[in-house]
Design an enzyme around this catalytic site. Structure first.
Site, mmCIF file in Angstrom:
data_model
loop_
_atom_site.group_PDB
_atom_site.id
_atom_site.type_symbol
_atom_site.label_atom_id
_atom_site.label_comp_id
_atom_site.label_asym_id
_atom_site.label_seq_id
_atom_site.Cartn_x
_atom_site.Cartn_y
_atom_site.Cartn_z
ATOM 1 C CG ASN A 9 6.785 -9.200 -1.479
ATOM 2 O OD1 ASN A 9 5.941 -8.710 -0.752
ATOM 3 N ND2 ASN A 9 7.679 -8.481 -2.134
ATOM 4 C CB THR B 20 -0.902 0.028 1.245
ATOM 5 O OG1 THR B 20 -1.845 -1.021 1.113
ATOM 6 C CG2 THR B 20 -1.631 1.342 1.374
#
Lengths: 431, 431
Positions: free
Chosen positions: B426, B214
């Site tokens: 990730n 984000t």
């Protein structure tokens, strides 16, 4: 990897030589980046072998016993390899007899690419005693370097002399680059009661000296089909197979898939979009869908094949857009590598797909041989067992099953996880 | 990282508190994933500090001394975080007074997100004695989990009590997640002869417990400008700054950028698209362009900022499409990590950009502080010194300079390299 079967086909052993009347061969003509050192040469001579790093075939030939109808689909990249320009011209009449392919050098973005691609066809035609217009040419490798034609010219006799009806593996080796697995397939199918055969091989993705993740696919069949319908079948099937497979979203300058149909099976020629055409197209779908799956599974550095099946879309196009959005998301791909049931990333990738649907109706499941977990319903998370999720994701073939709850459109796309090795392979120096 | 300056602005120290009349604060209210263990609590008490892993602020507040005109731009993802729905409603009248933000939990895709986002606004409004409609709310973190409101309710008094005109760093810390660098900026500019100030902070990209990359951006200014023109300026500038920055191509559900203008600088109000508006927009461009560069540079696992400048396009849109195609190519990004002048991948990414231009006119240079190499001219490779290339690419800010030779359209896009650490960050489990 298990083959997937749709409709009435029968998988058999082999590849491009499975179809009757196709010979193939592959040799090492010497297109290696670096010449062998004296030590390497001596060692090669004394062992009657080249040093292992230099041992790979780099030149392949596929030849049909008679003229074939032929069709091809090419990369949509604005940068087009010289071989593509030449092949396009040779296939204008829908007839071909042979395929010549080299690896190591892509013969692209250099001053004399078209000249060299023409020369490759000429050498092949002369050696085989066929028309130069009937030769398909392809190259894969580093771009922007001049292709040395001498090794190809010098190797042509050996290449032709070694042609055999079981030479498919030698040809396959010659087109492989960073490929870690052999990707070939063959099957039988019937057209109007006659048993026909189809076989294919695929090269993808990447280069040992990386430059282009080129995909080359060569398919043969002994079915009898007009050039026009052969092209139609190929164009149709590419859209729902190779065009729905992605390793990293990059489209190469040299991608090409081509098919030759010899007609030696003796079926009533396929000349209309009838039942026979459907049988043919289904056979081609089985060949190319499985090659697409093998390519995704063997993506650079990949440890897992990811299959994303979308249903319930208003149109097939929407289903395709959503499926491709998921399998190309780097965040999602990294999560699959980590075996992390991070459904938020799946939902996120669905959400930014450029397509119209109601996110509040979206349903997501993650499945593998080890079971299935329901992770999202009506666009919101569902509680699931993290232990079961771990188990499901431990497999090396993962299905992401998405329903949009909006209609009857479906699509499947194939991809792989994003791993340390992808970065390693593609971050290395060219030399 | 050096700031880039366009036009007549003067960079100063600070962030959101640089503008006159804005206070800020950040605290750790306790939204951590896991409660502290007894050992951790004891250790924290005896050291008069929380253990370092738990020490980060997670709740931020920015408050203006008076009502501001305000504007925002939100994610285009179909999945929208609950805070976005609430903020949109509160900004309908173009007025705001405070921003409340939490990290750790994105308050998205859960059953009671809107209720909780409203509650955060209510708690803030009550504590500050302002209208609930004047509160902007944002969240970033894991999605699909219920947001515990108690820590926020319990921390609200401490948060408000600690507000100060130099609290920008505490607020900034509270919105950071996997960010490894503080991203804030401030500058002075003039509107109709009056000196005005603008400051901003940005959070991106990723989560310590990763879920969403984000981006949240908060900007303050003491210039006097109508809500309508504030929105126009923000919408214009987002298109050519944040929308041209990419770490991995994924678009989050919670992305938001908002700006508050207090008018305390005393300039003649900006109410038309005149020279004063241009000055304002240029200031905003300098703020957001530099924040976009900082974000790309601090991309997950990134070691390099990559700036791709395209000129000579028929339209700005074409230039933008090409620039974004290059900076989002995984193959290219991995080559930058490997400091490999693999211009073939740049040309390839230009070639598959969905835009109209003549590839045979394309010119490519690679530059950094250490010099410039010309790698491609008229769509074909140019010889260059590999040694010099290595030197150019050793820097941590790389420019890719592309000319399409087709017109006057230009665009710049920002990205980063693709590294082992991206995969590591990730691919890790959520917990």
């Amino acid at each position: 990897m298990e083959l997937k079967k749709i409709g009435d086909v029968n998988f058999i052993e082999g590849g491009v030589c499975a179809s009757k009347g196709f010979r193939a061969n592959g040799i090492q003509c010497g297109l290696a980046h670096k010449p062998l050192t004296d030590t390497e040469k001596n060692s090669a001579e004394s062992n009657n072998a080249l040093p292992s790093a230099k041992k790979k075939n780099d030149l392949a030939l596929i030849v049909a016993d008679k003229d074939c109808t032929a069709a091809a689909v090419y990369t949509t990249n604005k940068v087009k390899g010289a071989p593509i320009i030449v092949t396009k011209k040779h296939l204008e009449n829908g007839i071909a007899r042979a395929v010549i392919v080299n690896s190591v050098n892509a013969n692209t973005c250099n001053p004399d690419g078209v000249e060299k691609a023409n020369k490759m066809c000429e050498l092949t035609a002369n050696q085989l005693g066929i028309s130069v217009d009937d030769v398909i040419v392809a190259s894969t490798g580093v771009i922007g370097q001049v292709l040395p034609i001498e090794p190809i010219a010098n190797g042509m006799k050996e290449l032709a002399d070694g042609l055999s009806y079981d030479g498919n593996k030698r040809a396959l080796e010659a087109i492989m680059t960073t490929d870690t697995r052999e990707k070939e397939i063959a099957l039988e199918f019937t057209v109007g009661g006659k048993v026909c055969t189809m076989g294919g091989m695929l090269k993808g993705s990447g280069m040992i000296h990386p430059n282009m993740a080129t995909t080359l696919t060569f398919i043969t069949t002994d079915a009898d089909i007009s050039a026009e319908l052969l092209q139609r079948a190929l164009s149709d099937v590419v859209k729902v197979t190779l065009n729905r497979a992605s390793v990293d979203g990059d489209t190469s300058t040299n991608d090409m898939v081509c098919i030759m149909a010899s007609g030696t099976a003796g079926n009533k020629p396929v000349t209309h979009e009838d039942e026979d055409f459907e049988s043919f197209e289904n056979a081609l779908y089985n060949i190319m869908m499985n090659l697409a799956r093998m390519m995704a599974r063997d993506g650079e550095g990949a440890t897992k094949l990811i299959e994303c099946a979308v249903s319930g879309a208003e149109t097939e196009k929407i289903a395709e857009t959503v499926a491709k959005s998921v399998i190309t998301s780097s965040l999602f791909k990294a999560a699959m590598f980590g075996e992390d049931a991070n459904w938020g990333r799946i939902l996120c990738a669905i959400g930014y797909a450029d397509a119209d649907f109601d996110i509040n109706k979206v349903d997501v499941k993650i499945a593998s041989k080890n079971g299935c977990i329901h992770v999202c319903e009506n666009g919101a998370g569902v509680e699931f067992s993290e232990e079961k999720a771990k188990d499901v994701l431990a497999e090396d073939e993962i299905q992401i099953i998405i329903s949009l709850g909006d209609g009857a459109g479906t699509a499947v796309a194939w991809g792989c996880d994003l791993t340390y090795d992808y970065v390693k392979i593609n971050g290395d120096y060219r030399s």
